[in-house]
Design a protein around this motif. Structure first.
Motif, PDB file in Angstrom:
ATOM      1  N   ARG A 156       0.843  -1.194   0.000  1.00 31.02           N
ATOM      2  CA  ARG A 156       0.000   0.000   0.000  1.00 31.02           C
ATOM      3  C   ARG A 156       0.881   1.248   0.000  1.00 31.02           C
ATOM      4  O   ARG A 156       1.774   1.381   0.826  1.00 31.02           O
ATOM      5  N   MET A 157       0.629   2.163  -0.934  1.00 33.35           N
ATOM      6  CA  MET A 157       1.400   3.396  -1.018  1.00 33.35           C
ATOM      7  C   MET A 157       1.010   4.333   0.115  1.00 33.35           C
ATOM      8  O   MET A 157      -0.178   4.611   0.318  1.00 33.35           O
ATOM      9  N   ILE A 158       1.997   4.793   0.859  1.00 35.59           N
ATOM     10  CA  ILE A 158       1.750   5.718   1.958  1.00 35.59           C
ATOM     11  C   ILE A 158       1.897   7.154   1.488  1.00 35.59           C
ATOM     12  O   ILE A 158       1.061   8.010   1.772  1.00 35.59           O
ATOM     13  N   LYS A 159       2.964   7.420   0.745  1.00 34.12           N
ATOM     14  CA  LYS A 159       3.158   8.757   0.175  1.00 34.12           C
ATOM     15  C   LYS A 159       4.194   8.688  -0.929  1.00 34.12           C
ATOM     16  O   LYS A 159       4.990   7.748  -0.998  1.00 34.12           O
ATOM     17  N   SER A 160       4.162   9.700  -1.782  1.00 34.26           N
ATOM     18  CA  SER A 160       5.093   9.770  -2.897  1.00 34.26           C
ATOM     19  C   SER A 160       5.443  11.227  -3.140  1.00 34.26           C
ATOM     20  O   SER A 160       4.601  12.114  -2.959  1.00 34.26           O
ATOM     21  N   GLU A 161       6.708  11.467  -3.522  1.00 38.66           N
ATOM     22  CA  GLU A 161       7.125  12.839  -3.800  1.00 38.66           C
ATOM     23  C   GLU A 161       8.081  12.859  -4.979  1.00 38.66           C
ATOM     24  O   GLU A 161       8.780  11.873  -5.250  1.00 38.66           O
ATOM     25  N   LYS A 162       8.095  13.983  -5.681  1.00 34.68           N
ATOM     26  CA  LYS A 162       9.005  14.146  -6.801  1.00 34.68           C
ATOM     27  C   LYS A 162      10.399  14.495  -6.289  1.00 34.68           C
ATOM     28  O   LYS A 162      10.539  15.198  -5.286  1.00 34.68           O
ATOM     29  N   ILE A 163      11.412  13.988  -6.969  1.00 32.68           N
ATOM     30  CA  ILE A 163      12.796  14.313  -6.640  1.00 32.68           C
ATOM     31  C   ILE A 163      13.470  14.868  -7.892  1.00 32.68           C
ATOM     32  O   ILE A 163      13.125  14.495  -9.013  1.00 32.68           O
ATOM     33  N   ASP A 164      14.423  15.763  -7.675  1.00 32.55           N
ATOM     34  CA  ASP A 164      14.926  16.556  -8.807  1.00 32.55           C
ATOM     35  C   ASP A 164      16.448  16.546  -8.918  1.00 32.55           C
ATOM     36  O   ASP A 164      17.059  17.575  -9.181  1.00 32.55           O
ATOM     37  N   GLY A 165      17.064  15.405  -8.709  1.00 34.06           N
ATOM     38  CA  GLY A 165      18.507  15.329  -8.849  1.00 34.06           C
ATOM     39  C   GLY A 165      19.262  15.340  -7.547  1.00 34.06           C
ATOM     40  O   GLY A 165      20.472  15.155  -7.529  1.00 34.06           O
ATOM     41  N   SER A 166      18.564  15.568  -6.430  1.00 29.52           N
ATOM     42  CA  SER A 166      19.229  15.573  -5.131  1.00 29.52           C
ATOM     43  C   SER A 166      19.740  14.174  -4.796  1.00 29.52           C
ATOM     44  O   SER A 166      19.064  13.179  -5.047  1.00 29.52           O
ATOM     45  N   ARG A 167      20.933  14.097  -4.214  1.00 28.48           N
ATOM     46  CA  ARG A 167      21.512  12.804  -3.865  1.00 28.48           C
ATOM     47  C   ARG A 167      21.063  12.330  -2.483  1.00 28.48           C
ATOM     48  O   ARG A 167      21.252  11.169  -2.133  1.00 28.48           O
ATOM     49  N   THR A 168      20.504  13.230  -1.659  1.00 29.31           N
ATOM     50  CA  THR A 168      20.011  12.883  -0.323  1.00 29.31           C
ATOM     51  C   THR A 168      18.537  13.232  -0.240  1.00 29.31           C
ATOM     52  O   THR A 168      18.149  14.387  -0.409  1.00 29.31           O
TER      53      THR A 168
END
Length: 199
Positions: A156-168
């Protein structure tokens, strides 16, 4: 900084001083897999303008106290090193805080050990793991964009976010029950996943 090695009776085997600046603070020490010691802390230095800054300092010694290398991570802020762990690929993960212009943030840095032979590359890691309220996913390759998605063990998906090249990528686990979770990293380069334990 002063480091002592004691025997089982508390007698001093050797004692060494390591001088990097006017104010050196030791905050963490680990025994590495190659029977050496990696010591971390922070040092305070004055700039030419008289302003004081703190920098992460990491150095390595052998089992006789002889220094093998040191690495000062310079910045224009106050960086306070709290913890160092050895990663599975033979490198080191440094964590602490950065204080600058009235704000305070987490600061996590990944370093390689030039003395160790290269090992199989690990695409993603998480620190801390197990975690309590948060963890940081470390992406060990370059990418441009993607998503970080947190799932429970039932899928079950709890949350999702976009990432933009960050390594951390910081992942907030507060409000979730104890247990095992999966973080899926899907980028324009590849897909990876890692298990996280919340305790």
């Amino acid at each position: 900084m002063q480091v002592l090695q004691l025997d089982e009776k508390g007698e001093i085997i050797w004692k060494e001083n390591y001088d990097f600046s006017d104010r050196d603070v030791l905050s963490t020490i680990i025994k590495s897999n190659d029977d050496t010691y990696v010591i971390g802390g922070f040092i305070e230095k004055k700039s030419k303008s008289g302003q004081k800054n703190c920098n992460y300092m990491l150095f390595k010694i052998n089992n006789k106290g002889e220094k093998l290398w040191d690495n000062e991570l310079k910045s224009q802020a106050n960086d306070i090193l709290r913890k160092v762990i050895e990663t599975r690929d033979g490198g080191y993960l440094l964590s602490g805080t950065r204080k600058k212009k009235g704000s305070s943030d987490f600061l996590v840095i990944k370093l390689k050990d030039k003395d160790k032979p290269p090992t199989e590359k690990i695409n993603i890691e998480a620190f801390p793991n197990p975690a309590q309220s948060y963890t940081n996913v470390i992406i060990n390759y370059e990418y441009s964009y993607g998503t970080a998605t947190l799932y429970d063990l039932n899928g079950r998906m709890i949350k999702s976010e976009k990432i933009d090249g960050s390594r951390t990528i910081p992942i907030d686990l507060s409000g979730l029950p104890q247990g095992i979770y999966i973080i899926a990293i899907d980028t324009d380069v590849q897909k990876d996943g890692i298990k996280i334990m919340k305790n």
